[in-house]
Design a protein around this motif. Structure first.
Motif, PDB file in Angstrom:
ATOM      1  N   ARG A 134       0.840  -1.201   0.000  1.00 58.62           N
ATOM      2  CA  ARG A 134       0.000   0.000   0.000  1.00 58.62           C
ATOM      3  C   ARG A 134       0.876   1.253   0.000  1.00 58.62           C
ATOM      4  O   ARG A 134       2.029   1.246   0.400  1.00 58.62           O
ATOM      5  CB  ARG A 134      -0.940  -0.007   1.214  1.00 58.62           C
ATOM      6  CG  ARG A 134      -2.056  -1.058   1.068  1.00 58.62           C
ATOM      7  CD  ARG A 134      -2.863  -1.229   2.328  1.00 58.62           C
ATOM      8  NE  ARG A 134      -3.735  -0.126   2.668  1.00 58.62           N
ATOM      9  CZ  ARG A 134      -4.994   0.035   2.215  1.00 58.62           C
ATOM     10  NH1 ARG A 134      -5.505  -0.844   1.359  1.00 58.62           N
ATOM     11  NH2 ARG A 134      -5.728   1.053   2.606  1.00 58.62           N
ATOM     12  N   GLU A 156     -12.143  -1.183   0.413  1.00 62.55           N
ATOM     13  CA  GLU A 156     -11.153  -1.254  -0.669  1.00 62.55           C
ATOM     14  C   GLU A 156     -10.644   0.100  -1.139  1.00 62.55           C
ATOM     15  O   GLU A 156      -9.569   0.196  -1.723  1.00 62.55           O
ATOM     16  CB  GLU A 156     -11.747  -2.008  -1.870  1.00 62.55           C
ATOM     17  CG  GLU A 156     -11.990  -3.474  -1.572  1.00 62.55           C
ATOM     18  CD  GLU A 156     -12.604  -4.215  -2.745  1.00 62.55           C
ATOM     19  OE1 GLU A 156     -12.855  -3.590  -3.794  1.00 62.55           O
ATOM     20  OE2 GLU A 156     -12.840  -5.430  -2.596  1.00 62.55           O
ATOM     21  N   ALA A 185      -4.781   2.070  -1.030  1.00 62.74           N
ATOM     22  CA  ALA A 185      -4.683   0.986  -2.004  1.00 62.74           C
ATOM     23  C   ALA A 185      -4.183   1.550  -3.332  1.00 62.74           C
ATOM     24  O   ALA A 185      -4.790   2.481  -3.870  1.00 62.74           O
ATOM     25  CB  ALA A 185      -6.051   0.337  -2.211  1.00 62.74           C
ATOM     26  N   GLU A 236      -4.486   0.586  -6.215  1.00 54.13           N
ATOM     27  CA  GLU A 236      -5.438   0.434  -7.326  1.00 54.13           C
ATOM     28  C   GLU A 236      -6.192   1.742  -7.602  1.00 54.13           C
ATOM     29  O   GLU A 236      -6.582   2.006  -8.737  1.00 54.13           O
ATOM     30  CB  GLU A 236      -6.462  -0.670  -7.021  1.00 54.13           C
ATOM     31  CG  GLU A 236      -5.887  -2.072  -7.019  1.00 54.13           C
ATOM     32  CD  GLU A 236      -5.078  -2.402  -5.760  1.00 54.13           C
ATOM     33  OE1 GLU A 236      -5.188  -1.644  -4.758  1.00 54.13           O
ATOM     34  OE2 GLU A 236      -4.327  -3.392  -5.796  1.00 54.13           O
ATOM     35  N   ILE A 237      -6.430   2.542  -6.561  1.00 59.97           N
ATOM     36  CA  ILE A 237      -7.233   3.746  -6.819  1.00 59.97           C
ATOM     37  C   ILE A 237      -6.424   4.807  -7.557  1.00 59.97           C
ATOM     38  O   ILE A 237      -6.977   5.756  -8.109  1.00 59.97           O
ATOM     39  CB  ILE A 237      -7.899   4.337  -5.553  1.00 59.97           C
ATOM     40  CG1 ILE A 237      -6.907   5.085  -4.675  1.00 59.97           C
ATOM     41  CG2 ILE A 237      -8.643   3.279  -4.773  1.00 59.97           C
ATOM     42  CD1 ILE A 237      -7.619   6.029  -3.712  1.00 59.97           C
ATOM     43  N   GLY A 239      -4.478   3.966 -10.107  1.00 59.40           N
ATOM     44  CA  GLY A 239      -4.687   3.543 -11.489  1.00 59.40           C
ATOM     45  C   GLY A 239      -3.556   3.931 -12.430  1.00 59.40           C
ATOM     46  O   GLY A 239      -3.787   4.175 -13.611  1.00 59.40           O
ATOM     47  N   THR A 284       4.247  -0.964  -7.049  1.00 61.72           N
ATOM     48  CA  THR A 284       3.248  -0.747  -8.105  1.00 61.72           C
ATOM     49  C   THR A 284       3.109   0.730  -8.458  1.00 61.72           C
ATOM     50  O   THR A 284       2.751   1.061  -9.581  1.00 61.72           O
ATOM     51  CB  THR A 284       1.856  -1.255  -7.676  1.00 61.72           C
ATOM     52  OG1 THR A 284       1.634  -0.891  -6.315  1.00 61.72           O
ATOM     53  CG2 THR A 284       1.742  -2.747  -7.843  1.00 61.72           C
ATOM     54  N   GLY A 337     -13.969   3.502  -7.765  1.00 58.31           N
ATOM     55  CA  GLY A 337     -14.235   2.152  -7.257  1.00 58.31           C
ATOM     56  C   GLY A 337     -15.493   1.578  -7.878  1.00 58.31           C
ATOM     57  O   GLY A 337     -15.617   0.359  -8.022  1.00 58.31           O
ATOM     58  N   GLN A 385      -8.742   3.869 -13.819  1.00 61.90           N
ATOM     59  CA  GLN A 385      -8.635   2.744 -12.896  1.00 61.90           C
ATOM     60  C   GLN A 385      -9.240   1.489 -13.524  1.00 61.90           C
ATOM     61  O   GLN A 385     -10.164   1.583 -14.357  1.00 61.90           O
ATOM     62  CB  GLN A 385      -9.374   3.062 -11.586  1.00 61.90           C
ATOM     63  CG  GLN A 385      -8.683   4.111 -10.707  1.00 61.90           C
ATOM     64  CD  GLN A 385      -9.168   5.522 -10.957  1.00 61.90           C
ATOM     65  OE1 GLN A 385      -9.873   5.791 -11.933  1.00 61.90           O
ATOM     66  NE2 GLN A 385      -8.783   6.450 -10.098  1.00 61.90           N
ATOM     67  N   ALA A 386      -8.754   0.342 -13.077  1.00 58.51           N
ATOM     68  CA  ALA A 386      -9.265  -0.930 -13.585  1.00 58.51           C
ATOM     69  C   ALA A 386     -10.766  -1.056 -13.321  1.00 58.51           C
ATOM     70  O   ALA A 386     -11.491  -1.694 -14.100  1.00 58.51           O
ATOM     71  CB  ALA A 386      -8.511  -2.091 -12.929  1.00 58.51           C
ATOM     72  N   SER A 387     -11.247  -0.432 -12.250  1.00 58.96           N
ATOM     73  CA  SER A 387     -12.677  -0.526 -11.929  1.00 58.96           C
ATOM     74  C   SER A 387     -13.554   0.140 -12.993  1.00 58.96           C
ATOM     75  O   SER A 387     -14.706  -0.269 -13.184  1.00 58.96           O
ATOM     76  CB  SER A 387     -12.939   0.110 -10.548  1.00 58.96           C
ATOM     77  OG  SER A 387     -12.282   1.357 -10.415  1.00 58.96           O
TER      78      SER A 387
END
Lengths: 370, 370
Positions: free
Chosen positions: A5, A47, A70, A72-73, A75, A105, B140, B170-172
């Motif tokens: 993270r 998440e 996270a 991922e957010i 991106g 990442t 998200g 983002q992947a979402s």
């Protein structure tokens, strides 16, 4: 920080632990979902909303908050990374981003320096001593006058000569003419002296003219440029670095508002980490004891961040500037160490004979080599 | 201001008139020649160094300084304009840029809004009442979920629906998919309801992907975008506006560090003048009484700057946001007037039924029309 993270540490101004807790909660929501509680699912709370990892007192009415996010957010987007770090939350008051832990990442989308400290040393043919960079100025001089100054700096033995960041495309010294003349002057001086001085023009950011200006830089034979990331664009700086063609010196103009005592981004995070991560091989900052009110401790923090191990990202040169006096260079280097690039302009111009002043300064750098 | 020169007014923190004079002199040198006195010619002192036009006390330990700058040193360059306004001088302390007078030669290089207030009213088919913009969020959600929210907002009668500025790729909800689905959802809703809702995706700044993303925006049929000038790039925003294709809503993320009480740039100058001048048709800011500590007076100053006559530059919509409560919209509009675009996200989501909440809010806007 939990593994993988993004770890962010802030200093908050809040009168009580309860107020600090509320501030922390507001921050974690604002930097992520940005919508009132109850308007998003438990999955998104888990998440997407950043997690408070620690909240500790840090002096009278101050708190130190660690959160994790996270990746991922983000991106893979630099703008969204900055949104998370200090985007909407910059519109609060009493909030400083003071440290970032970078997961792999996130680093994967950041180029870092193309040359860095080792690569720039190879380009300049300087193994151990600090590097010397001179600034050619001011705006208002003709391209011929600026080129003449470049020649003197190069003959004096400077490792790099950079344009003042205010030199763009003024009628007094149009971009293409200035770049061609200054580069030619430095190349001739190198041929005469056997030196390896690099000339770095200031690259303005207008996207409509950028391709043509990069072509001017390339066809003149320049090995690098200076850019001002806050004006050139943080995204555009990263994009330029990704081409892996040019040395990039980053200039701190327009960044000063971020360095508030109680609100903003710590110097070592913005200049030491972010400017390095988006691709600066050297980062100019204003030195303690010069024209600007920065402390030695703040400068040392920037130095440390630029040189610290950071995944696969190369270290970048700290470039103290802004009123460095030639006679005090020895003192600065004792403090800062050999992996430093001293940037001097005014103090050389004050001595009148640029070539002699540069040569004298260079001797003191050689004496300071480890 | 003497005719044709760029006029800049700063507030300084200085303990005495003599200290304020020294600060003023340091500022005029730093924003122009950036080199010690004696190192440049009398001609450059006359033609390049900015002139102190006035220095007046402005309360305990505060001074109001007016300087004027020859537009030639800006050389038509936006970055250099910002260098002069608050570039290296941002690295001082206790300095706020509080007003700018723009000569024609500087305005000539700034596009201003393509649509502006009148053009955006025409696009939305709304003659007199305030405009209503909804924010679709949060990060998200999937593209399908966001598109479904867009549909509800459009059926409720919103004039515009914009992406949250944190929605990138983002992947979402990948950029291309999100833009296509949300635009399609809004077009279908318009076809069903006879409405004219516009959907504005958030356009991220990575130059490597910008052309393809603009093509996605174009091929989906969107009429505009939101950009965050401090992240997208001030130069890149101006460049986008110059193409005169898209409505641009400017988002204030990452700008908050500039709004210090004693150091930075006044909100009405940065958001009200600069964001408008580089091409924003509407400028989002955080409203008084919402989640951020801005005062009504500060918001009114931004409103006034966005709408004020400024050469050939079109007026832009003030877009108060950041915790605007639907039930308080009438109050805001009484204060701000009809040429305002209300941006609401959370308060509509809190009501659960987005379509009904939007329709209810719209009725109150119609009631508030002059």
């Amino acid at each position: 920080m939990s593994g993988g993270r993004l770890g962010l540490t802030y200093e908050l101004v809040a009168p009580s632990r309860e107020a600090a807790r509320r501030f922390a909660r507001a921050l974690t929501v604002e930097q992520t979902v940005e919508i009132p509680e109850g308007c998003y699912s438990a999955t998104l709370e888990e998440e997407v909303v950043s997690r408070v990892e620690a909240l500790e007192p840090a002096g009278e009415g101050r708190w130190r908050l660690a959160v994790s996010v996270a990746p991922e957010i983000v991106g893979g987007d630099l703008g969204q990374l900055l949104n998370v770090l200090f985007g909407n939350v910059s519109l609060f008051q009493g909030l400083r981003l003071v440290a970032v832990e970078w997961p792999e990442t996130i680093l994967a989308d950041l180029p870092g320096p193309t040359f860095g400290i080792a690569g720039l040393r190879r380009l300049c043919g300087v193994e151990r001593r600090p590097l010397l960079c001179a600034a050619v100025k001011p705006v208002g001089k003709t391209a011929a006058e600026l080129a003449s100054d470049c020649r003197s700096f190069a003959l004096g033995g400077c490792d790099l000569v950079k344009d003042d960041h205010s030199l763009v495309d003024q009628a007094s010294a149009p971009f293409g003419e200035r770049v061609a003349r200054c580069q030619e002057a430095v190349e001739r001086a190198n041929a005469e002296s056997g030196g390896r001085t690099l000339y770095l023009p200031n690259l303005p950011g207008d996207p409509a003219k950028l391709a043509a200006r990069r072509e001017s830089v390339r066809s003149a034979g320049c090995r690098g440029v200076i850019v001002s990331p806050m004006l050139f664009g943080l995204e555009a700086t990263r994009h330029l670095a990704r081409s892996r063609e040019l040395v990039i010196l980053g200039h701190p103009t327009f960044s000063g508002a971020f360095f508030g005592a109680e609100h903003g981004i710590a110097r070592d995070v913005l200049l030491g980490q972010l400017y390095r991560l988006i691709g600066c091989d050297g980062v100019i900052y204003v030195n303690a004891g010069g024209r600007f009110p920065w402390t030695l401790e703040q400068c040392q923090a920037v130095n440390a961040a630029l040189r610290a191990p950071l995944g696969r990202i190369r270290p970048a040169f700290p470039v103290p500037a802004g009123g460095v006096q030639a006679r005090e260079v020895g003192l600065h280097l004792e403090r800062y160490g050999a992996d430093t690039m001293i940037l001097i302009g005014g103090s050389l111009y004050q001595q009148g004979d640029l070539r002699r002043a540069t040569a004298r300064l260079l001797s003191s750098l050689e004496a300071a080599a480890p």
